[in-house]
Motif scaffolding. Structure first.
Motif, mmCIF file in Angstrom:
data_model
loop_
_atom_site.group_PDB
_atom_site.id
_atom_site.type_symbol
_atom_site.label_atom_id
_atom_site.label_comp_id
_atom_site.label_asym_id
_atom_site.label_seq_id
_atom_site.Cartn_x
_atom_site.Cartn_y
_atom_site.Cartn_z
ATOM 1 N N UNK A 141 0.829 -1.206 0.000
ATOM 2 C CA UNK A 141 0.000 0.000 0.000
ATOM 3 C C UNK A 141 0.862 1.255 0.000
ATOM 4 N N UNK A 142 1.977 1.216 0.753
ATOM 5 C CA UNK A 142 2.872 2.378 0.806
ATOM 6 C C UNK A 142 3.595 2.571 -0.523
ATOM 7 N N UNK A 143 4.195 1.501 -1.045
ATOM 8 C CA UNK A 143 4.945 1.642 -2.298
ATOM 9 C C UNK A 143 4.010 1.941 -3.464
ATOM 10 N N UNK A 144 2.847 1.286 -3.492
ATOM 11 C CA UNK A 144 1.875 1.571 -4.541
ATOM 12 C C UNK A 144 1.281 2.961 -4.424
ATOM 13 N N UNK A 145 1.256 3.487 -3.191
ATOM 14 C CA UNK A 145 0.755 4.844 -2.999
ATOM 15 C C UNK A 145 1.577 5.882 -3.736
ATOM 16 N N UNK A 146 2.852 5.560 -3.982
ATOM 17 C CA UNK A 146 3.674 6.486 -4.770
ATOM 18 C C UNK A 146 3.141 6.653 -6.176
ATOM 19 N N UNK A 147 2.642 5.545 -6.752
ATOM 20 C CA UNK A 147 2.040 5.641 -8.073
ATOM 21 C C UNK A 147 0.789 6.489 -8.060
ATOM 22 N N UNK A 148 -0.032 6.321 -7.020
ATOM 23 C CA UNK A 148 -1.232 7.152 -6.904
ATOM 24 C C UNK A 148 -0.874 8.613 -6.696
ATOM 25 N N UNK A 329 -3.889 -1.451 -5.318
ATOM 26 C CA UNK A 329 -3.467 -2.197 -4.128
ATOM 27 C C UNK A 329 -4.352 -3.421 -3.929
ATOM 28 N N UNK A 330 -5.658 -3.264 -4.157
ATOM 29 C CA UNK A 330 -6.577 -4.385 -3.985
ATOM 30 C C UNK A 330 -6.355 -5.455 -5.054
ATOM 31 N N UNK A 331 -6.025 -5.045 -6.269
ATOM 32 C CA UNK A 331 -5.688 -6.025 -7.304
ATOM 33 C C UNK A 331 -4.414 -6.780 -6.940
ATOM 34 N N UNK A 332 -3.421 -6.074 -6.403
ATOM 35 C CA UNK A 332 -2.179 -6.732 -5.996
ATOM 36 C C UNK A 332 -2.429 -7.690 -4.836
ATOM 37 N N UNK A 333 -3.345 -7.336 -3.937
ATOM 38 C CA UNK A 333 -3.676 -8.238 -2.830
ATOM 39 C C UNK A 333 -4.283 -9.531 -3.358
ATOM 40 N N UNK A 334 -5.146 -9.416 -4.367
ATOM 41 C CA UNK A 334 -5.727 -10.612 -4.963
ATOM 42 C C UNK A 334 -4.639 -11.458 -5.626
ATOM 43 N N UNK A 335 -3.694 -10.807 -6.254
ATOM 44 C CA UNK A 335 -2.597 -11.529 -6.906
ATOM 45 C C UNK A 335 -1.758 -12.283 -5.880
ATOM 46 N N UNK A 336 -1.386 -11.604 -4.794
ATOM 47 C CA UNK A 336 -0.544 -12.230 -3.774
ATOM 48 C C UNK A 336 -1.248 -13.418 -3.136
ATOM 49 N N UNK A 337 -2.576 -13.344 -3.039
ATOM 50 C CA UNK A 337 -3.325 -14.459 -2.466
ATOM 51 C C UNK A 337 -3.391 -15.640 -3.418
ATOM 52 N N UNK A 338 -3.436 -15.360 -4.713
ATOM 53 C CA UNK A 338 -3.575 -16.426 -5.705
ATOM 54 C C UNK A 338 -2.266 -17.155 -5.975
#
Length: 408
Positions: A141-148, A329-338
């Protein structure tokens, strides 16, 4: 009971902020043509859709090169790789600024696209190696927040610089900022914990995130479905966002001086949402994803359907920005879970490919619709693709529930 030192280890905030800053520069450079479209097109003697296609060229390069390059460079320490590709990113951006014609601008975007692909296929996996398993979502969330944050400051500031100094000077200024970030990465990124490899992410377990998502198993099939979902969402996003500047200027009828301010409002909403994702949705990322998709759909619909009602349209633009802050971030969370631990690097590369297929196809589709049917057509495509993404997500969740073992 003794508590191991690793369980007490806090988030490495300096390293995460440095990675967030690098993400900021990467997204800023990728999206600069969208904010500077109205300045680049006349000087390069091309149409707005041709400038939008620079985003497509950039993203298509990522699609074609990121996975093979990540596999080829897998033995290089990720810290070193991040520094090198960000340096190449800066050099490619200078080439964009100096290119005398549209063709050479496109070539320069290919160079930066290659570096961008390797960067994003590496940064998420690297982030996972420097934090504990239960900290992964917060760290991403922190690192992806840089993109946002690039939507908050990067795109509006580059647009303002372009209006003030010219679009070429804006690219040079951002390239210089990119080199500063390279020096920051060299100074603060950890070289790896003792006894731990720096080139893979195999030591990181995704059990905490997987439990939150209630996924039945890790599988490459589920990774592929998440990547397809990502591609559809990003296709919708960039079919409209790539042309936000001409749309806001012509349909919503804001002034050129107001454009960076309005983009700033979109970005503020996006950054706040990205920062809050970990706090709001760590324990319920699935419901968070649906909330976010509906928020993006509602904002885009308001902007598309009511452009003549300026306050209403701009409110929709800000709501859309908030949704886009949550979404990656939510898409990345789904990826990490899969993905299983062993699949982490491959999953990150596939996700990056899906993300950029969405960007490339979305920018191209939006430009095609803009040229053929007018300014409101990209917004209609955005709404249709978000509805498709929601339907696919429902199908993925149904498949996961069906595959889940029955409790006894």
């Amino acid at each position: 009971m003794n508590i191991s030192p690793d369980t007490k280890r806090p988030l490495p905030m300096l390293a995460l902020i440095a990675l967030a800053t690098a993400s900021f520069m990467s997204i800023t450079i990728e999206m600069m043509p969208s904010g500077l479209m109205h300045l680049m097109a006349p000087e390069l003697q091309v149409q707005h859709s041709d400038i939008g296609n620079l985003v497509s060229v950039f993203a298509l390069t990522v699609v074609l090169t990121s996975t093979p390059l990540v596999l080829l460079l897998s033995r290089i320490p990720k810290r070193t790789l991040l520094v090198v590709v960000l340096t190449i990113f800066s050099i490619g951006t200078v080439f964009t600024a100096l290119a005398p014609n549209y063709a050479l601008v496109a070539v320069s975007r290919v160079v930066t696209g290659v570096a961008h692909g390797v960067f994003w296929a590496t940064v998420t996996a690297y982030t996972a190696t420097i934090v504990r398993p239960e900290q992964v979502m917060k760290a991403v969330s922190i690192t992806g927040g840089g993109g946002s944050l690039a939507f908050v400051l990067g795109v509006p500031i580059s647009t303002s610089l372009g209006q003030w100094l010219g679009w070429r000077a804006a690219f040079i200024a951002v390239a210089a900022g990119c080199l500063v970030v390279v020096l920051i990465l060299l100074a603060v990124l950890p070289k790896g914990r003792p006894g731990e490899p720096t080139v893979t992410t195999g030591a990181i377990d995704t059990e905490a995130v997987a439990n939150a998502l209630q996924g039945p198993q890790h599988s490459l099939r589920m990774v592929t479905l998440v990547c397809i979902l990502t591609a559809i969402v990003m296709c919708g996003q960039y079919s409209f966002y790539s042309y936000n500047a001409p749309y806001l200027l012509q349909e919503v009828a804001i002034t050129e001086a107001q454009l960076p301010v309005v983009q700033f409002g979109y970005g503020i909403a996006s950054a706040l949402a990205a920062t809050a994702t970990g706090m709001l949705f760590t324990s319920r990322p699935k419901s968070g994803w649906y909330f976010t998709a509906v928020l993006m759909l509602a904002g885009g619909a308001v902007l598309t359907l009511f452009p003549g009602m300026q306050p209403v349209a701009l409110t929709g633009f800000v709501l859309w920005g908030a949704g886009m802050g949550f979404m990656p971030v939510l898409l990345q969370a789904r990826l990490l879970a899969a993905a299983s631990a062993r699949q982490r690097d491959l999953a990150a590369a596939l996700y990056n490919t899906g993300f950029n297929i969405g960007i490339a196809s979305g920018s191209y589709l939006g430009g095609l619709l803009l040229t053929s049917f007018g300014m409101r057509a990209p917004g209609t495509a955005f709404m249709a693709l978000l509805v498709l993404a929601i339907a696919l997500s429902i199908a993925i969740d149904w498949r996961q529930r069906k595959a889940a073992p029955t409790a006894v």
